[in-house]
Design an enzyme around this catalytic site. Sequence first.
Site, mmCIF file in Angstrom:
data_model
loop_
_atom_site.group_PDB
_atom_site.id
_atom_site.type_symbol
_atom_site.label_atom_id
_atom_site.label_comp_id
_atom_site.label_asym_id
_atom_site.label_seq_id
_atom_site.Cartn_x
_atom_site.Cartn_y
_atom_site.Cartn_z
ATOM 1 N N ASP A 97 0.616 -1.589 -0.238
ATOM 2 C CA ASP A 97 -0.083 0.351 -0.608
ATOM 3 C C ASP A 97 0.998 1.553 0.205
ATOM 4 O OD1 ASP A 97 -1.978 1.484 1.155
ATOM 5 O OD2 ASP A 97 -1.698 1.080 2.588
ATOM 6 N N ASP A 101 0.010 5.038 0.880
ATOM 7 C CA ASP A 101 -0.142 5.991 2.131
ATOM 8 C C ASP A 101 -0.454 5.579 2.938
ATOM 9 O OD1 ASP A 101 -1.831 9.008 0.354
ATOM 10 O OD2 ASP A 101 -2.366 6.546 -0.286
ATOM 11 N N GLU A 128 -1.616 11.218 3.916
ATOM 12 C CA GLU A 128 -3.392 10.281 3.588
ATOM 13 C C GLU A 128 -2.800 11.323 2.050
ATOM 14 O OE1 GLU A 128 -4.855 7.809 3.369
ATOM 15 O OE2 GLU A 128 -3.749 6.675 4.851
ATOM 16 N N ARG A 158 -14.680 12.460 -1.344
ATOM 17 C CA ARG A 158 -14.069 13.362 -0.691
ATOM 18 C C ARG A 158 -13.081 13.596 -2.328
ATOM 19 N NH1 ARG A 158 -9.499 9.173 1.808
ATOM 20 N NH2 ARG A 158 -11.099 7.128 0.811
ATOM 21 N N SER A 201 -2.215 1.251 -4.789
ATOM 22 C CA SER A 201 -2.967 1.874 -3.987
ATOM 23 C C SER A 201 -4.550 2.441 -5.086
ATOM 24 C CB SER A 201 -1.851 3.135 -4.628
ATOM 25 O OG SER A 201 -2.760 4.387 -3.719
ATOM 26 N N GLY A 202 -4.936 2.719 -3.903
ATOM 27 C CA GLY A 202 -6.476 3.405 -3.181
ATOM 28 C C GLY A 202 -5.779 4.741 -4.064
ATOM 29 N N LYS A 213 -6.560 -4.972 -5.217
ATOM 30 C CA LYS A 213 -5.392 -5.148 -4.577
ATOM 31 C C LYS A 213 -4.803 -6.916 -4.113
ATOM 32 C CE LYS A 213 -5.022 -0.538 -1.902
ATOM 33 N NZ LYS A 213 -4.008 -0.522 -0.951
ATOM 34 N N ASN A 223 -8.758 -1.537 3.666
ATOM 35 C CA ASN A 223 -8.680 -2.169 2.518
ATOM 36 C C ASN A 223 -7.661 -2.910 1.400
ATOM 37 O OD1 ASN A 223 -7.451 0.204 2.200
ATOM 38 N ND2 ASN A 223 -7.333 1.488 0.306
HETATM 39 MG MG LIG Z 1 -2.454 3.198 3.154
#
Ligand SMILES: [Mg+2]
Length: 290
Positions: A81, A83, A90, A126, A170-171, A215, A241
């Site tokens: 991941d 962030d 983030e 967001r 990454s999301g 992922k 996630n």
């Molecule tokens: Mg993270």
Amino acid sequence: MPVLCLIANPNDSELDPALAAAIAGQTGGELNWLNHAIACEIIEPKSTDALDIARQIIGQRRVDAAIVPTEQRRKQILIADMDSTMIEQECIDELAAALGIKEQVAEITDRAMRGELDFGQALDTRVALLKGLERKVVEQVRREQITLMPGGRALVQTMKAYGAYTSLVSGGFTLFAEYFAKRIGFDEAVANVLEFDGEQLTGTVTKPIVDKDTKRERLVALAAERNLQLSQTIAVGDGANDLDMIRIAGFGVAMHAKPAVAAEAGIRIDHGDLTALLYLQGYSDEEIVR
Ligand SMILES: [Mg+2]
């Protein structure tokens, strides 16, 4: 054959030889230092509840403990991941800060990462708040507000030196993930695409989004492509996630993670930096590429 790993943060180690010897004395097994006063392993502990014993003796000291098998200990795929795992922030919260709405966005991020909100909806909400933000401001945030997580470059460079493939999933957003993947040395980056109208954000991301399924699926696909078993992979993340990829990886590591994630992961690192993932794999200090 099981190995009990004891790992501290290199910048703030509370793992001294006396503590390691005290634990080995109770668990049985052979003590071997991977990096003096930072990481050691107790090979073949005799007690069946060695991890509990270690954690009891460690108490409040800032030392992580984990039990891993020695079979296929050095992993051939790293999936990570971004962030709050490979970088200290983030990204979406930092973009929001540029618009003066960090608090509002960070609260949603935090709840989403704890698994309290639907990830896709929370992302849409967001990103919509970022509408109108200029590309040059995004690039400025990337340059000035983001810092790399300690140990990340050593983790990626060392695993690559020993033949592993490394993937940043990454999301968050490609504008950050591709940039930091390159700086850290990852072989690839997978992330969401922020959409622009000219030089300004439209407040939307390209669908389908990168979420927990993406992922997990990326990890499965990478293993299949390289004829590897999932037991030969290591996954690391901090948010809800990340849990699906963490669950199926050979070593699934919750890194300074949200409580629900740390509780579910096979391995939790609460104190160490990212070099902890190398010590879990049995790399010694001399083998680490810095
Ligand atoms: Mg993270």
